[in-house]
Motif scaffolding. Structure first.
Motif, PDB file in Angstrom:
ATOM      1  N   LEU B 121     -66.153 180.273 -37.829  1.00  3.78           N
ATOM      2  CA  LEU B 121     -67.299 179.458 -38.249  1.00  3.78           C
ATOM      3  C   LEU B 121     -68.074 180.194 -39.323  1.00  3.78           C
ATOM      4  N   GLU B 123     -71.827 180.096 -41.494  1.00  4.98           N
ATOM      5  CA  GLU B 123     -73.165 179.498 -41.504  1.00  4.98           C
ATOM      6  C   GLU B 123     -73.519 179.140 -42.928  1.00  4.98           C
ATOM      7  N   LEU B 128     -73.268 175.033 -39.060  1.00  4.65           N
ATOM      8  CA  LEU B 128     -72.029 175.752 -38.746  1.00  4.65           C
ATOM      9  C   LEU B 128     -70.846 174.965 -39.295  1.00  4.65           C
ATOM     10  N   ILE B 129     -70.083 175.578 -40.185  1.00  5.39           N
ATOM     11  CA  ILE B 129     -68.982 174.897 -40.853  1.00  5.39           C
ATOM     12  C   ILE B 129     -67.659 175.512 -40.406  1.00  5.39           C
ATOM     13  N   ASN B 130     -66.672 174.635 -40.159  1.00  6.32           N
ATOM     14  CA  ASN B 130     -65.338 175.082 -39.752  1.00  6.32           C
ATOM     15  C   ASN B 130     -64.314 174.618 -40.778  1.00  6.32           C
ATOM     16  N   ARG B 131     -63.474 175.536 -41.201  1.00  2.13           N
ATOM     17  CA  ARG B 131     -62.414 175.180 -42.155  1.00  2.13           C
ATOM     18  C   ARG B 131     -61.060 175.694 -41.669  1.00  2.13           C
ATOM     19  N   GLN B 132     -60.919 175.752 -40.360  1.00  2.00           N
ATOM     20  CA  GLN B 132     -59.717 176.329 -39.770  1.00  2.00           C
ATOM     21  C   GLN B 132     -58.685 175.210 -39.604  1.00  2.00           C
ATOM     22  N   PRO B 133     -57.507 175.338 -40.243  1.00  4.07           N
ATOM     23  CA  PRO B 133     -56.537 174.242 -40.148  1.00  4.07           C
ATOM     24  C   PRO B 133     -55.807 174.156 -38.811  1.00  4.07           C
ATOM     25  N   ILE B 139     -60.331 172.264 -37.060  1.00  2.62           N
ATOM     26  CA  ILE B 139     -61.294 171.193 -37.403  1.00  2.62           C
ATOM     27  C   ILE B 139     -61.316 170.059 -36.401  1.00  2.62           C
ATOM     28  N   TYR B 140     -60.245 169.853 -35.630  1.00  3.36           N
ATOM     29  CA  TYR B 140     -60.229 168.752 -34.671  1.00  3.36           C
ATOM     30  C   TYR B 140     -60.774 169.164 -33.303  1.00  3.36           C
ATOM     31  N   SER B 141     -60.945 170.445 -33.086  1.00  9.75           N
ATOM     32  CA  SER B 141     -61.466 170.878 -31.784  1.00  9.75           C
ATOM     33  C   SER B 141     -62.819 171.575 -31.886  1.00  9.75           C
ATOM     34  N   ALA B 142     -63.085 172.244 -33.008  1.00 10.99           N
ATOM     35  CA  ALA B 142     -64.340 172.992 -33.140  1.00 10.99           C
ATOM     36  C   ALA B 142     -65.584 172.112 -32.985  1.00 10.99           C
ATOM     37  N   PRO B 143     -65.597 170.857 -33.520  1.00  8.59           N
ATOM     38  CA  PRO B 143     -66.827 170.058 -33.353  1.00  8.59           C
ATOM     39  C   PRO B 143     -67.187 169.800 -31.891  1.00  8.59           C
ATOM     40  N   LEU B 147     -63.512 176.647 -29.326  1.00  6.58           N
ATOM     41  CA  LEU B 147     -63.530 177.581 -30.453  1.00  6.58           C
ATOM     42  C   LEU B 147     -62.621 178.785 -30.282  1.00  6.58           C
TER      43      LEU B 147
END
Lengths: 139, 389
Positions: B121, B123, B128-133, B139-143, B147
């Motif tokens: 993540l 900041e 909090l931004i996620n760019r994990q493929p 991106i489909y689980s972090a929201p 984590l």
């Protein structure tokens, strides 16, 4: 409360833009009609590249869940405890989901769930899955 | 496989090594080569994980190695602890190299922590931004707050608990039997981070819940350090006059949705299909009941019951009975993680799991059992059978 959001370059993709418009769509093969998730350029069932987007029925069952009580990031300290779920959709795909913060529900593995798309802001909406009935609760 | 592990080397395990990962790596490699009785310049191959901050070139340059004839990487971190040995063995059997070092170095406590969200993540403007493929924490689980690996393990744990209808108490007793038994092993292991901290069943039950249904004692220890092991042909090992351990069978096994985090696997209460075990045991010419001691990659305690069932050491749903009756203990039917495991010795991405099985077969474990064969797995994604030479 701090929301974790995919980067804007991801939110511009169809999975997220459909959600922002209020519906859950699944990456679906136009040839064999089977859905897959996460989205992919090729159908894992028939290997066609003819992939489109179709609305999900919203019906699912609970595969498993966990309750996070320890915050793994300082900005999440005010969110714990929160519930993470794995849900199996009627279309044959698995999604990671959860229970919206502040909502009290009793979960049991195998129970039926319904999708509720919750708007966070203009760009981001999230597909939560709730027990039938709870989906109509006000938050 | 026709290869052998002929040397082990490691630094101390700690919460803060005070040195760079490159420095740690070279210390471990020198120690492993000394243990094997070989010259450092004999190294002509290296294998490592992609999730390692050092590179083959950095190692070659730092040690002034004359040349490398082969170097290979296996994807992820501990997922491939046995896959890396399989890769080294295949390279040796193919004649690509003759002396390959498998190493791992990480400051996983004082540096980037796998158990923290900061790894995936960023900041930006208070958001909090996620760019994990890919999982963990994609991106489909972090929201949804999924984590870190330990949260994924809680999902499998709940799935298993639901599948077999275990009560809260039964489930607690099952995993507590893993944590408490392994801590007792660690209390007798001078290398273990938690050698001086006993753990009772009451302590375990009182442990803080991290991600329900897992408690703090179900989780491995983020650890600083480095480990290395030396792999040569079995023929060469026989001429070296050292305590060699033979690689009888080693391999990798993934299926759709299984790696890296099983989020999309068809079932979540079992992680390896029967075929994974059949293939592994078939190649070694052994069956589960032939195995004397097991090293099960225990990023969480839940991996132990799953692996015991997935590889046919016990029947489906029998883990509660097996573990609560001491089956994994020193006098049990299958002693498991006799170093204390990742839970109580340290989290070394599976190299310390392999190292302990090598020590058992060399007769050098702090918790020595009578062992001629050892089994190692990481959730079935990579597995290995070792035999006393």
């Amino acid at each position: 409360m701090t929301v974790i959001r995919p980067g804007d370059e991801y939110l511009a993709q169809p999975f997220w833009t459909h959600l922002a418009n209020g519906t859950l769509h699944l990456s679906t093969c136009e040839d064999c009609n089977k859905a897959h998730h996460p989205p992919s350029p090729i159908c894992p069932h028939c290997r066609s590249f003819n992939i489109g987007w179709k609305p999900a029925s919203g019906k699912a069952t609970l595969n498993t869940y966990a309750v996070a009580r320890h915050a793994v990031h300082p900005l999440l300290a005010d969110q714990v405890p929160y519930t993470i779920t794995l849900v199996d959709l009627e279309e044959g795909v698995r999604l990671v989901s959860g229970i919206p913060n502040g909502m009290e529900v009793d979960l049991e593995i195998g129970m039926p769930l319904e999708c509720k798309v919750v708007k966070i802001d203009d760009q981001l909406s999230l597909p939560y899955f709730l027990p039938a009935g709870a989906a109509d609760q006000d938050q | 496989m026709k290869t052998s592990i002929v040397g082990l080397g490691q630094t101390e395990f700690s919460k803060n090594s005070g040195r760079s990962e490159l420095r740690l790596a070279t210390e471990a490699i020198l120690a492993a080569m000394a243990d094997a009785g070989l010259e450092v310049n004999d190294i002509d191959g290296l294998v490592r994980y992609t999730w390692d901050n050092t590179t083959e070139a950095a190692i070659v340059n730092a040690l002034g190695l004359p040349s490398l004839k082969y170097y290979g990487e296996t994807e992820f971190g501990g997922v491939n602890c046995c896959g890396a040995v399989a890769q080294a063995s295949a390279a040796i059997e193919a004649g690509l190299a003759s002396c390959i070092v498998f190493y791992r170095t990480l400051n996983a406590r004082s540096g980037v922590r796998y158990g923290r969200g900061e790894r995936i993540l960023s900041e930006e403007d208070g958001r909090l931004i996620n760019r994990q493929p890919e999982p963990p924490g994609d991106i489909y689980s972090a929201p949804f707050g999924l984590l870190v690996p330990g949260q994924h393990h809680a999902l499998y744990a709940q799935s298993y608990k639901g599948q077999y209808g275990l009560s809260d108490d039964q489930f607690t007793d099952m995993l507590g039997s893993v944590a408490v038994t392994q801590r007792a092993y660690a209390n007798n292991n001078p290398n273990a981070l938690l050698r001086d901290k006993p753990l009772s069943m009451d302590d375990y039950r009182a442990g803080r819940v991290i991600t329900e249904p897992l408690r703090i004692y179900d989780y491995c220890l983020e650890t600083d350090g480095a480990m290395a092991m030396v792999i040569v042909s079995r023929e060469r090992a026989r001429s070296m006059g050292v305590k060699a351990v033979d690689v009888l069978s080693a391999g990798q096994y993934i299926y759709p949705g299984s790696v890296p985090m099983f989020l999309y696997a068809p079932v979540t209460h079992t992680l390896a299909p029967p075929e994974a075990g059949e293939d592994l045991f078939g190649k070694a010419g052994l069956k589960p009941s032939d195995i004397d001691v097991a090293g099960i990659y225990d990023a969480t305690s839940m991996m132990v019951p799953l692996a015991l069932e997935d590889f046919g050491f016990i029947g489906r749903g029998e883990a509660h009975q097996f573990l609560t009756s001491g089956g994994n203990g020193p006098t049990g039917a299958l002693p498991v993680n006799t170093h204390g495991g990742l839970l109580s010795e340290g989290y070394f991405h599976g190299l310390n799991t392999i190292a302990e099985m090598v020590r058992q077969l060399r007769g050098e474990s702090p918790n020595q059992v009578d062992a001629e064969t050892a089994f190692i797995t990481l959730r079935g994604a990579s597995s290995m059978i070792l035999g006393r030479a």
